[in-house]
Design an enzyme around this catalytic site. Structure first.
Site, PDB file in Angstrom:
ATOM      1  N   PHE B 194      26.723 -37.389 -33.283  1.00  0.00           N
ATOM      2  CA  PHE B 194      25.763 -37.412 -32.178  1.00  0.00           C
ATOM      3  C   PHE B 194      24.479 -38.088 -32.612  1.00  0.00           C
ATOM      4  O   PHE B 194      23.984 -37.828 -33.719  1.00  0.00           O
ATOM      5  CB  PHE B 194      25.358 -35.994 -31.769  1.00  0.00           C
ATOM      6  CG  PHE B 194      26.473 -35.111 -31.297  1.00  0.00           C
ATOM      7  CD1 PHE B 194      27.226 -34.368 -32.195  1.00  0.00           C
ATOM      8  CD2 PHE B 194      26.731 -34.976 -29.939  1.00  0.00           C
ATOM      9  CE1 PHE B 194      28.238 -33.520 -31.758  1.00  0.00           C
ATOM     10  CE2 PHE B 194      27.738 -34.124 -29.493  1.00  0.00           C
ATOM     11  CZ  PHE B 194      28.496 -33.395 -30.405  1.00  0.00           C
ATOM     12  N   ASP B 195      23.909 -38.866 -31.734  1.00  0.00           N
ATOM     13  CA  ASP B 195      22.527 -39.285 -31.899  1.00  0.00           C
ATOM     14  C   ASP B 195      21.687 -38.064 -31.517  1.00  0.00           C
ATOM     15  O   ASP B 195      22.188 -37.121 -30.888  1.00  0.00           O
ATOM     16  CB  ASP B 195      22.246 -40.475 -30.961  1.00  0.00           C
ATOM     17  CG  ASP B 195      20.781 -40.865 -30.937  1.00  0.00           C
ATOM     18  OD1 ASP B 195      20.305 -41.291 -29.872  1.00  0.00           O
ATOM     19  OD2 ASP B 195      20.097 -40.721 -31.981  1.00  0.00           O
TER      20      ASP B 195
END
Lengths: 261, 352
Positions: B194-195
C-alpha cells in the site's frame, strides 16, 4: 358466481396470442376511497400495472400490429369491493390503466374465474390465494416486501432457479407446464427489444447452488427461448439485501425446481 | 467508510437467512467435488472482481448462441491464478486452525456483462478451476448496490468510473493496471503493498505538499507527529487483512503467516515517517514492513518485494510499478487526481 365486466375504455386483446395476467384488485388499489371523487388510492401493485402497460406500449411501437401483448384482468373476491365495483371501474378509468376486464367472484370460485379467463399468471398480496391457485396449476406469484412498489421504467421479472422460498408447495406437472409456457412467451416478448433500453428485464437468481447451478439454469432458460438479462448466483448469501437492490416486480419460483439440472 | 461488518440485528429476516444458509450448506455438502461452501458475507473478507480483471475478455457480440460452448477465455497474466492460489492457501490454513470460523476470503465476480455471456464466463472459471462461486451479472446496472449487499471489502475493476463510484460510496476500490511482463509471485503467501497518503490515510498531508511544497510538509508533519492522520479509502481493507493475520498470530503462526503487508511511501523515515507509524498504531493496525523511499521511484523496490498487488493514488507511481512488472491498482481518491507528475492537470470542461 362469477361475473366479468369489460372495460370499454380499453381495446380488447386477441385472446389467442395475448398473455393474460390477473391481478387481485386489492393489490392494485387501496380500499379507502381517496378524496371526493370516489377514486381509490394507488396500491402496492399499481407500479407493476404501469410497467406491464409500458411493455405493451413499446411492443406496439415496434410493431403496431403486435398481438403478443399483456392482457390485464383485475380479480375481485372481496365482497366489500364488489359492492363498490363501480368505484373500481371508475378508478381504473381515472388512472387510465390498461385493464381489459374486471372479474368478480366469491373466494370459493375465483379460481374458476381465472381458468375461464385463460389466465396465465396470477398476482396477489394474499399468500393463501397464491398457494391455492398454484396448486390448481395456475402460475402464481406473491407480491410481498421484496417486490417493488416503486415506479419503474422497466418491468423486472425474477426467476429463482433453486428456490427454497415456499418449501411447503410442491410444483405439480400442470404448474410446471404453466410456468414454462408463460416464461416462453415472456422470452418472445423480450426478443422484440434490443440489448439495452428494454422495457422488460429478465433476471435469474440462484440462492443455494454454486456457479454450476446458475450456469445450468441459464442454459435451461435459454433452451426455453428465454434470454436472461441479469444473473445472480448467491451460493448461500442472504437473499434479502440482494433482492432490495434487484427490485423485481414479481418472482417466479417454485415452478422451476430442477431448473438447474 | 465501511467499518467492520455490523453484527446481526435479531429480526424475522435472520431465520429466513439461516434457512438460505442451511439449504446452501446442504447443497455444497452433497457435491462430489468437495468444494467448501463460500463463507457467510457478514464474516468474510469479500473481494469483488470484474470479469476483465480476471479474464482477457474479447468484446463478444451477443448474436445467436453458438451450438457448443466456445473455448474458455485465457486469464490475464496469471494474476488470477497466483493471487487465487495465495488467497485460497490463506483459506485452507485458516480452516485448519479454525474449522468453525467464517472469517475467510471470498471472491465474487461482479460484471457488467449480460447474463448471456455468463455461461462462457462460468466455463472459463471452471476451466481454470478458480474458487469463485458467487457472481453478479448486472447487465448494465450499477454494481454499487450489489457491492454493498455483499459487504464488499475490496472492489477491483478496470473501469475507473465504477471504481470512483465505489470509493464515493465508501467501498475500498481500485482500478487495475496489468504489467506486460509477468513477475514470479508467491502462491503460498499473499503479499499486499500500500501507498500511505491518500490510500491508507486521507490526502490531508498531500494537499500540503501540492499547495505549499515539501518544506512546509515536513514542518507540518513533525509538528503534528502525534496527531493521527484521518483514514483513507483502503484503511478498512488493511484492517480486514490484519484481522485475518491476528488469527494466525494467536495460534503461534506469526513466522509462517500466509499474509504479508507492506507500506511503500514516498515519505522519508527521518522527517515525516513517524506520523504514519504512530497513526497506524493508534488505529491498532500493524503493517509488516514499512518502506520509506524519500521520493525515490517505487518500481525497483516493488520488484524486490513482489507483491500480488500494489495500491497507489498517483498514476505516476502506478505506471512506474507496472513498467517494472508489478500489478498496480490505482485508487482514484484525493488531490493526487488533479495532478500529474507534480503539475496541476487542466480540468476538461464537463459535458452535461
Amino acid at each position: 358466481m362469477v361475473s366479468t365486466v369489460q372495460n370499454t375504455d380499453v381495446k380488447q386483446k386477441e385472446s389467442d396470442h395475448a398473455v393474460v395476467v390477473a391481478v387481485a384488485s386489492r393489490a392494485v388499489f387501496e380500499p379507502e376511497a381517496q378524496g371526493g371523487d370516489n377514486v381509490y388510492a394507488e396500491g402496492v401493485a399499481f407500479p407493476l400495472l404501469q410497467a406491464l402497460q409500458k411493455v405493451n406500449e413499446r411492443l406496439l411501437e415496434e410493431n403496431s400490429a403486435e398481438s403478443l401483448l399483456f392482457d390485464i384482468v383485475l380479480i375481485t373476491t372481496d365482497s366489500q369491493q364488489q359492492q363498490q365495483s363501480s368505484h373500481l371501474i371508475s378508478s381504473t378509468k381515472h388512472y387510465g390503466l390498461e385493464v381489459s376486464r374486471f372479474c368478480f367472484s366469491t373466494e370459493e370460485d375465483f379460481i374458476e374465474s381465472l381458468l375461464q379467463n385463460n389466465v396465465q399468471l396470477f398476482l396477489s398480496t394474499d399468500r393463501n390465494e397464491v398457494s391455492q391457485t398454484s396448486q390448481k396449476g395456475v402460475l402464481s406469484a406473491l407480491l410481498d416486501e421484496y417486490t417493488t412498489s416503486c415506479p419503474s421504467e422497466q418491468l423486472r421479472v425474477l426467476f429463482c432457479g433453486d428456490a427454497v422460498i415456499r418449501p411447503d408447495t410442491n410444483p405439480t406437472p400442470a404448474s410446471r407446464q404453466a410456468a414454462q409456457s408463460f416464461s416462453a412467451q415472456l422470452g418472445k416478448m423480450r426478443q422484440r427489444f434490443g440489448m439495452s433500453d428494454s422495457p422488460l428485464s429478465i433476471v435469474l437468481m440462484t440462492s443455494c447452488g454454486g456457479r454450476d447451478s446458475c450456469g445450468g439454469a441459464l442454459r435451461t432458460l435459454r433452451s426455453l427461448g428465454i434470454s436472461v438479462d441479469e444473473a445472480y448466483c448467491l451460493a448461500g448469501s442472504p437473499r434479502g439485501p440482494i433482492l432490495s437492490v434487484l427490485r423485481p416486480h414479481f418472482v417466479l419460483s417454485d415452478c422451476f425446481s430442477g431448473l438447474e439440472d | 467508510m465501511s467499518e467492520m461488518k455490523p453484527s446481526d440485528v435479531a429480526t424475522v429476516e435472520d431465520s429466513s437467512q439461516e434457512k438460505d444458509w442451511a439449504a446452501a450448506k446442504a447443497f455444497f455438502d452433497n457435491l462430489k467435488s468437495n468444494k467448501p461452501i463460500p463463507p457467510k458475507p457478514q464474516f468474510a473478507v469479500s473481494i469483488a472482481v470484474s470479469s476483465r480483471t480476471v479474464f482477457n475478455m474479447v468484446r463478444l457480440e451477443v448474436a445467436a448462441p453458438p451450438p457448443h460452448p466456445p473455448l474458455p477465455t485465457p486469464p490475464v497474466n496469471n494474476f488470477p491464478l497466483e493471487s487465487e492460489l495465495a488467497l485460497m492457501n490463506v483459506n485452507s490454513r485458516l480452516r485448519e486452525l479454525y474449522p468453525d470460523s467464517e472469517e475467510l476470503f471470498d471472491v465474487i465476480l461482479m460484471t457488467n456483462n449480460p447474463a448471456q455471456v455468463g455461461v462462457r464466463l462460468i466455463n472459463s472459471i471452471n476451466h481454470y478451476d478458480l474458487t469463485i462461486e458467487r457472481f453478479c451479472m448486472t447487465g448494465g446496472q450499477s454494481p454499487i448496490g450489489y457491492l454493498e449487499a455483499y459487504m464488499t471489502n475490496l472492489y477491483l475493476s478496470k473501469d475507473s468510473d465504477k471504481v470512483t463510484e465505489a470509493i464515493e460510496a465508501g467501498i475500498a476500490a481500485a482500478t487495475m493496471f496489468m504489467p506486460e511482463k509477468e513477475m514470479e509471485l508467491s502462491d503460498t503467501q499473499l503479499r499486499v503493498a500500500f501507498d500511505g497518503d491518500a490510500v491508507l490515510f486521507s490526502d490531508e498531508s498531500e494537499i500540503i505538499v501540492k499547495k505549499h511544497g515539501l518544506d512546509t510538509f515536513f514542518e507540518h508533519e513533525k509538528r503534528y507527529e502525534n496527531q493521527p492522520l484521518a483514514q483513507g479509502p483502503l484503511k478498512c481493507f488493511l484492517e480486514a487483512l490484519g484481522k485475518l493475520q491476528r488469527k494466525f498470530y494467536s495460534k503461534n503462526e506469526r513466522l509462517n503467516c500466509p499474509i504479508r503487508t507492506f507500506l511503500v511511501t514516498a515519505r522519508s523515515a527521518a522527517s515525516s515517517g513517524a506520523r504514519v507509524l504512530k497513526t497506524l498504531r493508534s488505529w491498532g493496525l500493524e503493517i509488516d514492513e514499512a518502506l520509506f523511499l524519500a521520493g525515490a521511484p517505487k518500481g525497483p523496490l516493488l520488484q524486490k518485494i513482489r507483491p500480488h498487488i500494489f495500491f497507489d493514488d498517483q498514476m505516476f507511481h502506478i505506471e512506474g510499478a507496472k513498467d517494472l512488472g508489478t500489478i498496480a491498482a490505482h485508487v482514484p481518491y484525493g488531490i493526487g487526481q488533479k495532478y500529474h507528475k507534480g503539475k496541476l492537470i487542466e480540468q476538461p470542461a464537463k459535458n452535461e
